[in-house]
Design an enzyme around this catalytic site. Structure first.
Site, short mmCIF file in Angstrom:
data_model
loop_
_atom_site.label_atom_id
_atom_site.label_comp_id
_atom_site.label_asym_id
_atom_site.label_seq_id
_atom_site.Cartn_x
_atom_site.Cartn_y
_atom_site.Cartn_z
N ASP A 16 21.06 26.92 58.64
CA ASP A 16 20.93 28.04 57.51
C ASP A 16 19.27 27.23 56.94
OD1 ASP A 16 22.30 30.16 54.90
OD2 ASP A 16 20.64 29.18 54.46
N SER A 70 17.01 39.95 52.81
CA SER A 70 18.35 40.75 52.06
C SER A 70 18.11 41.84 51.26
CB SER A 70 19.38 40.41 52.20
OG SER A 70 19.56 39.18 50.84
N THR A 106 22.06 46.21 58.37
CA THR A 106 22.45 47.05 57.76
C THR A 106 22.91 48.98 58.12
OG1 THR A 106 21.49 47.78 55.50
CG2 THR A 106 20.14 47.05 57.13
N ASP A 107 22.82 49.49 56.68
CA ASP A 107 23.17 51.23 56.56
C ASP A 107 22.06 51.29 56.07
OD1 ASP A 107 23.48 50.79 54.63
OD2 ASP A 107 24.88 51.90 54.46
N GLU A 108 20.80 50.84 56.06
CA GLU A 108 19.75 50.90 54.91
C GLU A 108 18.49 51.58 56.18
OE1 GLU A 108 18.34 49.08 51.49
OE2 GLU A 108 20.51 48.35 51.27
N TYR A 126 12.14 46.20 53.42
CA TYR A 126 13.55 45.11 54.03
C TYR A 126 14.11 46.08 55.29
CZ TYR A 126 18.82 44.22 54.10
OH TYR A 126 19.91 43.89 54.79
N LYS A 180 14.80 45.54 59.33
CA LYS A 180 16.13 44.93 59.80
C LYS A 180 15.75 46.14 60.76
CE LYS A 180 19.49 43.23 58.74
NZ LYS A 180 19.69 42.05 59.08
N ARG A 211 12.90 52.18 41.17
CA ARG A 211 12.30 51.29 42.14
C ARG A 211 11.22 52.45 43.06
NH1 ARG A 211 17.19 49.78 46.08
NH2 ARG A 211 17.40 47.30 44.78
P1 NAD Z 1 22.10 36.55 51.36
O1 NAD Z 1 20.73 36.50 51.15
O2 NAD Z 1 22.74 36.42 49.67
O3 NAD Z 1 22.17 35.29 52.44
C1 NAD Z 1 21.01 35.43 53.42
C2 NAD Z 1 21.48 33.66 54.74
O4 NAD Z 1 20.01 33.60 54.99
C3 NAD Z 1 20.89 32.25 52.98
O5 NAD Z 1 21.67 32.09 53.18
C4 NAD Z 1 19.45 32.25 53.48
O6 NAD Z 1 19.15 30.75 53.40
C5 NAD Z 1 19.94 31.94 55.03
N1 NAD Z 1 18.12 32.22 55.58
C6 NAD Z 1 17.14 33.19 55.02
N2 NAD Z 1 15.92 33.08 55.46
C7 NAD Z 1 16.29 32.02 56.18
C8 NAD Z 1 15.43 31.36 57.81
N3 NAD Z 1 14.54 31.69 58.08
N4 NAD Z 1 16.32 30.90 58.54
C9 NAD Z 1 17.35 30.26 58.25
N5 NAD Z 1 18.72 30.94 56.86
C10 NAD Z 1 17.50 31.69 56.53
O7 NAD Z 1 22.46 37.38 52.54
P2 NAD Z 1 23.71 38.66 52.61
O8 NAD Z 1 23.68 39.94 52.20
O9 NAD Z 1 24.41 37.63 52.82
O10 NAD Z 1 23.73 39.34 53.90
C11 NAD Z 1 23.89 38.56 55.32
C12 NAD Z 1 22.77 40.04 56.54
O11 NAD Z 1 24.10 40.32 56.05
C13 NAD Z 1 21.89 39.99 56.63
O12 NAD Z 1 21.59 39.77 57.97
C14 NAD Z 1 22.04 41.32 55.75
O13 NAD Z 1 20.46 42.64 56.37
C15 NAD Z 1 23.36 41.60 56.29
N6 NAD Z 1 23.94 43.31 55.19
C16 NAD Z 1 24.04 42.65 54.19
C17 NAD Z 1 24.70 43.82 52.79
C18 NAD Z 1 24.68 43.29 51.96
O14 NAD Z 1 24.93 44.29 51.38
N7 NAD Z 1 24.41 42.61 51.59
C19 NAD Z 1 25.06 44.92 53.79
C20 NAD Z 1 24.79 45.48 55.37
C21 NAD Z 1 24.06 44.17 55.93
P1 TYD Z 2 21.08 46.41 45.27
O1 TYD Z 2 22.04 45.89 44.92
O2 TYD Z 2 20.15 46.25 45.63
O3 TYD Z 2 21.59 47.10 46.93
P2 TYD Z 2 20.79 48.35 48.11
O4 TYD Z 2 19.33 48.37 47.48
O5 TYD Z 2 20.65 47.26 48.70
O6 TYD Z 2 21.19 48.94 48.00
O7 TYD Z 2 20.94 48.32 45.18
C1 TYD Z 2 21.98 48.69 44.66
C2 TYD Z 2 21.48 50.25 44.07
O8 TYD Z 2 21.68 50.01 42.70
C3 TYD Z 2 20.16 50.97 44.69
O9 TYD Z 2 20.35 52.33 44.40
C4 TYD Z 2 19.55 50.42 43.07
C5 TYD Z 2 20.39 50.09 41.91
N1 TYD Z 2 19.96 49.49 40.87
C6 TYD Z 2 19.85 49.40 40.01
O10 TYD Z 2 19.87 50.29 39.57
N2 TYD Z 2 19.27 48.75 38.75
C7 TYD Z 2 19.78 46.88 39.07
O11 TYD Z 2 19.51 46.09 39.14
C8 TYD Z 2 19.37 46.38 41.17
C9 TYD Z 2 19.36 45.33 41.31
C10 TYD Z 2 19.55 48.09 41.64
#
Ligand code: NAD
Ligand code: TYD
Length: 350
Positions: A34, A86, A131-133, A156, A160, A287
């Site tokens: 990381d 992310s 991600t589902d996005e 984003y 992905k 957004r």
């Molecule tokens: P996060 O942003 O909390 O963590 C990302 C981590 O990656 C951090 O520790 C950061 O330091 C590290 N990182 C970033 N750039 C880097 C680089 N260039 N080299 C090495 N390390 C690096 O993200 P998260 O929410 O834990 O998501 C993790 C994964 O899951 C991502 O691939 C994201 O696309 C995927 N994902 C997230 C969600 C969600 O809801 N958070 C849902 C579906 C998929």
């Molecule tokens: P987020 O947690 O950023 O996840 P994602 O955009 O990846 O789904 O946002 C979740 C939902 O909440 C999304 O529809 C955007 C909305 N949102 C707000 O309404 N206000 C905020 O300040 C943020 C960060 C998100």
């Protein structure tokens, strides 16, 4: 001893995956690779970082020569790739950072694994977390399945989607063993307070406005992060080569309904009169390119691997709030300094 590299292991989901692998598989050595960006935090792993089967590597996945050297030296049996930029709002402000880490970084890792594993593809696995996005947006009905065409709308999700395509292309072209999973929105302990749930928990604690984008009728499918980590464990050990699995919570919420529930639970836990936190809700500018609805059909992983969420949303949300209320020091540490500037920049024109 078997070895596994987990990238992004200091982040939100990655730290739960690292903890699960280190504690459940003492005979497997876990390398957490990381770069420690703003989202990475070694505090997330302080309960397990002394264990003998754990090593932290502060490395950037975009570094070509370091990835080549490290992966060929370690010769891991598998790699679970979570490192990524992310946050959708940050991708709108700075798309290139997402291209660098999510696209170039992933291809860089793929090259390093392809080269290091060339004589033993059959016994290795590149497991890509997505991600589902990538599927874009849904109308009022329907669900994303594994065969839904990709149609990303944000920088984003476009980055992905590109990384998912590269992983599959390396499978077809070079014979790399791979699996991709596409998961819905996660929530739970250790999530950085830029995403909806932890941001709003933090704002409620400090009685700050709760900025709901647009009309608040956007829908997300929420999954407790530990259930995602359990799914990742199952897929890593039992998933089929070259397959995709969708992971979701069977748990759709309109943002405004979720925020109202959060306000209600927090008023109760904080001993504030009911309605106190709801008064903080502020509708702000939407957004750009905001996807209206995400919802996952997770029947394939349920049918083939027997996975389904283990906690209800009410349980998971309640545990999450408790965690943030009991870990105010963690929250304070990550919201000091640069976070203040981030918050002002991101929300000043809304
Ligand atoms: P996060 O942003 O909390 O963590 C990302 C981590 O990656 C951090 O520790 C950061 O330091 C590290 N990182 C970033 N750039 C880097 C680089 N260039 N080299 C090495 N390390 C690096 O993200 P998260 O929410 O834990 O998501 C993790 C994964 O899951 C991502 O691939 C994201 O696309 C995927 N994902 C997230 C969600 C969600 O809801 N958070 C849902 C579906 C998929
Ligand atoms: P987020 O947690 O950023 O996840 P994602 O955009 O990846 O789904 O946002 C979740 C939902 O909440 C999304 O529809 C955007 C909305 N949102 C707000 O309404 N206000 C905020 O300040 C943020 C960060 C998100």
């Amino acid at each position: 001893m078997k070895k596994i590299i987990i990238t992004g292991g200091a982040g939100f989901i990655g730290s739960h995956v690292v903890r699960r692998f280190v504690t459940r598989y003492p005979d497997v050595h876990v390398y957490n690779l990381d770069a420690l960006t703003y989202a990475g935090n070694l505090e997330n792993l302080k309960d397990i970082d002394h264990l003998p089967n754990y090593t932290f590597l502060k490395e950037n996945i975009t570094d070509v020569s370091r990835m080549q050297v490290l992966i060929s030296e370690i010769q891991p049996d598998g790699l679970i790739h979570l490192a990524a930029e992310s946050h959708v709002d940050r991708s709108i402000a700075d798309p290139m950072a997402f291209v660098k880490t999510n696209v170039i970084g992933t291809v860089n890792l793929l090259n390093a694994c392809r080269d290091a594993w060339k004589d033993r593809y059959h016994e290795t696995l590149f497991y890509h977390i997505s991600t589902d996005e990538v599927y874009g947006t849904l109308g009022d009905t329907g669900l994303f399945t594994e065969t839904t065409p990709y149609d990303p709308n944000s920088p984003y999700s476009a980055s992905k989607a590109a990384s998912d395509h590269f992983v599959r292309a390396y499978g077809e072209t070079y014979g790399l063993r791979y699996i991709v999973t596409n998961c819905s929105n996660n929530y739970g302990p250790f999530q950085f307070p830029e995403k909806l749930i932890p941001l709003f928990i933090n704002n409620i604690i400090h009685k700050k406005p709760l900025p709901v984008y647009g009309d608040g009728l956007y829908t997300r499918d929420w999954l407790y992060v530990i259930d995602h980590a359990i799914a990742i464990d199952l897929v890593y050990h039992h998933g089929k080569n070259h397959e995709t699995y969708n992971i979701g919570g069977f748990n759709e919420w309109k943002n405004i309904d979720l925020v109202r529930l959060l306000c209600k639970l927090m008023d109760k836990k904080l001993g504030r009169p009911e309605g106190t936190s709801e008064n903080l809700i502020t509708f702000v500018k939407d957004r750009p390119g905001h996807d209206r609805r995400y919802a996952i059909d997770a029947s394939k992983i349920k049918r083939e691997l027997g996975w389904e969420p283990s906690v209800t949303f009410e349980q998971g949300l309640s545990e999450t709030i408790d965690w943030y209320l009991n870990n105010t020091e963690w929250l304070q540490n990550v919201t000091s300094g640069t976070y203040q500037r981030y918050y002002e920049d991101m929300y000043k024109n809304r």
